[in-house]
Design a protein around this motif. Structure first.
Motif, PDB file in Angstrom:
ATOM      1  N   ARG A  49       0.840  -1.214   0.000  1.00  0.00           N
ATOM      2  CA  ARG A  49       0.000   0.000   0.000  1.00  0.00           C
ATOM      3  C   ARG A  49       0.873   1.262   0.000  1.00  0.00           C
ATOM      4  O   ARG A  49       0.536   2.253  -0.643  1.00  0.00           O
ATOM      5  CB  ARG A  49      -0.903  -0.014   1.233  1.00  0.00           C
ATOM      6  N   ALA A  50       1.989   1.199   0.723  1.00  0.00           N
ATOM      7  CA  ALA A  50       2.879   2.360   0.818  1.00  0.00           C
ATOM      8  C   ALA A  50       3.897   2.411  -0.315  1.00  0.00           C
ATOM      9  O   ALA A  50       4.676   3.364  -0.407  1.00  0.00           O
ATOM     10  CB  ALA A  50       3.616   2.348   2.159  1.00  0.00           C
ATOM     11  N   LYS A  51       3.905   1.353  -1.176  1.00  0.00           N
ATOM     12  CA  LYS A  51       4.900   1.243  -2.248  1.00  0.00           C
ATOM     13  C   LYS A  51       6.315   1.321  -1.673  1.00  0.00           C
ATOM     14  O   LYS A  51       7.174   2.078  -2.127  1.00  0.00           O
ATOM     15  CB  LYS A  51       4.688   2.325  -3.313  1.00  0.00           C
ATOM     16  N   ALA A  52       6.541   0.532  -0.635  1.00  0.00           N
ATOM     17  CA  ALA A  52       7.842   0.489   0.037  1.00  0.00           C
ATOM     18  C   ALA A  52       8.282  -0.963   0.155  1.00  0.00           C
ATOM     19  O   ALA A  52       7.460  -1.884   0.114  1.00  0.00           O
ATOM     20  CB  ALA A  52       7.743   1.118   1.426  1.00  0.00           C
ATOM     21  N   GLY A  53       9.584  -1.181   0.282  1.00  0.00           N
ATOM     22  CA  GLY A  53      10.092  -2.533   0.444  1.00  0.00           C
ATOM     23  C   GLY A  53       9.787  -3.066   1.834  1.00  0.00           C
ATOM     24  O   GLY A  53       9.826  -2.317   2.816  1.00  0.00           O
ATOM     25  N   LYS A  54       9.493  -4.368   1.921  1.00  0.00           N
ATOM     26  CA  LYS A  54       9.200  -4.963   3.223  1.00  0.00           C
ATOM     27  C   LYS A  54      10.386  -4.818   4.172  1.00  0.00           C
ATOM     28  O   LYS A  54      10.216  -4.587   5.367  1.00  0.00           O
ATOM     29  CB  LYS A  54       8.827  -6.435   3.050  1.00  0.00           C
ATOM     30  N   ALA A  55      11.607  -4.922   3.628  1.00  0.00           N
ATOM     31  CA  ALA A  55      12.800  -4.782   4.471  1.00  0.00           C
ATOM     32  C   ALA A  55      12.863  -3.397   5.103  1.00  0.00           C
ATOM     33  O   ALA A  55      13.317  -3.233   6.237  1.00  0.00           O
ATOM     34  CB  ALA A  55      14.055  -5.041   3.645  1.00  0.00           C
ATOM     35  N   THR A  56      12.392  -2.389   4.372  1.00  0.00           N
ATOM     36  CA  THR A  56      12.370  -1.021   4.908  1.00  0.00           C
ATOM     37  C   THR A  56      11.501  -0.957   6.146  1.00  0.00           C
ATOM     38  O   THR A  56      11.863  -0.324   7.145  1.00  0.00           O
ATOM     39  CB  THR A  56      11.817  -0.045   3.843  1.00  0.00           C
ATOM     40  N   LEU A  57      10.355  -1.627   6.097  1.00  0.00           N
ATOM     41  CA  LEU A  57       9.458  -1.611   7.249  1.00  0.00           C
ATOM     42  C   LEU A  57      10.060  -2.353   8.431  1.00  0.00           C
ATOM     43  O   LEU A  57      10.006  -1.877   9.566  1.00  0.00           O
ATOM     44  CB  LEU A  57       8.100  -2.220   6.878  1.00  0.00           C
ATOM     45  N   TYR A  58      10.677  -3.519   8.160  1.00  0.00           N
ATOM     46  CA  TYR A  58      11.222  -4.310   9.265  1.00  0.00           C
ATOM     47  C   TYR A  58      12.461  -3.658   9.888  1.00  0.00           C
ATOM     48  O   TYR A  58      12.775  -3.927  11.051  1.00  0.00           O
ATOM     49  CB  TYR A  58      11.533  -5.733   8.803  1.00  0.00           C
ATOM     50  N   ARG A  59      13.166  -2.824   9.116  1.00  0.00           N
ATOM     51  CA  ARG A  59      14.289  -2.090   9.721  1.00  0.00           C
ATOM     52  C   ARG A  59      13.776  -1.054  10.719  1.00  0.00           C
ATOM     53  O   ARG A  59      14.470  -0.686  11.657  1.00  0.00           O
ATOM     54  CB  ARG A  59      15.117  -1.390   8.641  1.00  0.00           C
ATOM     55  N   GLU A  66       4.237  -3.516  16.695  1.00  0.00           N
ATOM     56  CA  GLU A  66       4.950  -2.250  16.879  1.00  0.00           C
ATOM     57  C   GLU A  66       4.519  -1.230  15.820  1.00  0.00           C
ATOM     58  O   GLU A  66       4.349  -0.046  16.112  1.00  0.00           O
ATOM     59  CB  GLU A  66       6.462  -2.470  16.798  1.00  0.00           C
ATOM     60  N   LEU A  67       4.351  -1.709  14.597  1.00  0.00           N
ATOM     61  CA  LEU A  67       3.922  -0.832  13.505  1.00  0.00           C
ATOM     62  C   LEU A  67       2.533  -0.261  13.793  1.00  0.00           C
ATOM     63  O   LEU A  67       2.291   0.943  13.622  1.00  0.00           O
ATOM     64  CB  LEU A  67       3.914  -1.621  12.184  1.00  0.00           C
ATOM     65  N   VAL A  68       1.620  -1.098  14.249  1.00  0.00           N
ATOM     66  CA  VAL A  68       0.254  -0.647  14.533  1.00  0.00           C
ATOM     67  C   VAL A  68       0.231   0.344  15.693  1.00  0.00           C
ATOM     68  O   VAL A  68      -0.455   1.371  15.633  1.00  0.00           O
ATOM     69  CB  VAL A  68      -0.661  -1.856  14.824  1.00  0.00           C
TER      70      VAL A  68
END
Length: 203
Positions: A49-59, A66-68
């Motif tokens: 949805r954010a057009k971002a890499g999953k690794a970016t989110l997990y970093r 935690e994200l929520v």
């Protein structure tokens, strides 16, 4: 240090985390949470949805929870500008003038976000404070102001229970969205004003 000694290598710095997209990612997380609920939500969905890499989110966030928690805490907490609120000369007119399509849609989204995190509240009690600050209090503040202004101009009873009345419309919207699974419409909101709030404050 002798000429034969090699100076120690400078420590390698890790790649800097880029926080410039945090707001977009958190907003995407709220959209996914509203659409799917917490159980159905995945980090992959948020990344897409954010057009971002999953690794970016997990970093940035080690887990979905935690994200929520971060997303809810960073929801737009709008301090209302009371000087821009409608002043039609009557409480009913003011409340009806507040009913606008964008605010109805945003209110429904917030209720769906609220529903999505209900299962997390026992494990993350800080969510309760964030939800109150982002979802409940801004609208209560507006209703509180409109009710008190109506009292000050002598339109409604001076002993009206402002705090309870300020919460009624949100409570009924919550029940309609979360329990009945029905959309919030202008007709519904006007019926709350005419059937509940105005009768409760008549002199």
């Amino acid at each position: 240090m002798t000429q034969l000694e090699t100076p120690p290598a400078a420590p390698k710095l890790g790649r800097k985390r880029d926080h410039t997209r945090d707001a977009e990612i958190l907003d995407a997380a709220l959209d996914v949470l509203a659409d799917t609920g917490y159980a159905g939500m995945t980090v992959d969905m948020v990344a897409a949805r954010a057009k971002a890499g999953k690794a970016t989110l997990y970093r940035r966030w080690a887990s979905k929870s935690e994200l929520v928690i971060d997303a809810v805490a960073c929801m737009k907490q709008i301090d209302p500008d009371f000087s821009k609120l409608p002043d039609t000369g009557s409480l009913r007119g003011d409340l009806v003038a507040m009913i606008k399509a964008p605010s109805i849609a945003e209110g429904e989204r917030k209720m769906r976000v609220f529903a999505g995190v209900m299962s997390m509240i026992s494990d993350a009690p800080e969510l309760t404070e964030s939800i109150h600050a982002a979802i409940v209090e801004p609208r209560m503040a507006v209703n509180r102001f409109l009710l008190q202004r109506a009292i000050d101009r002598g339109e409604i009873r001076a002993d009206a229970d402002v705090e309870t009345l300020a919460l009624i419309s949100q409570a009924m919207v919550s029940y309609r969205v979360l329990m009945l699974r029905e959309p919030v419409t202008r007709d519904f909101l006007v019926s709350v004003i005419d059937g509940v709030i105005i009768p409760a404050v008549r002199r």
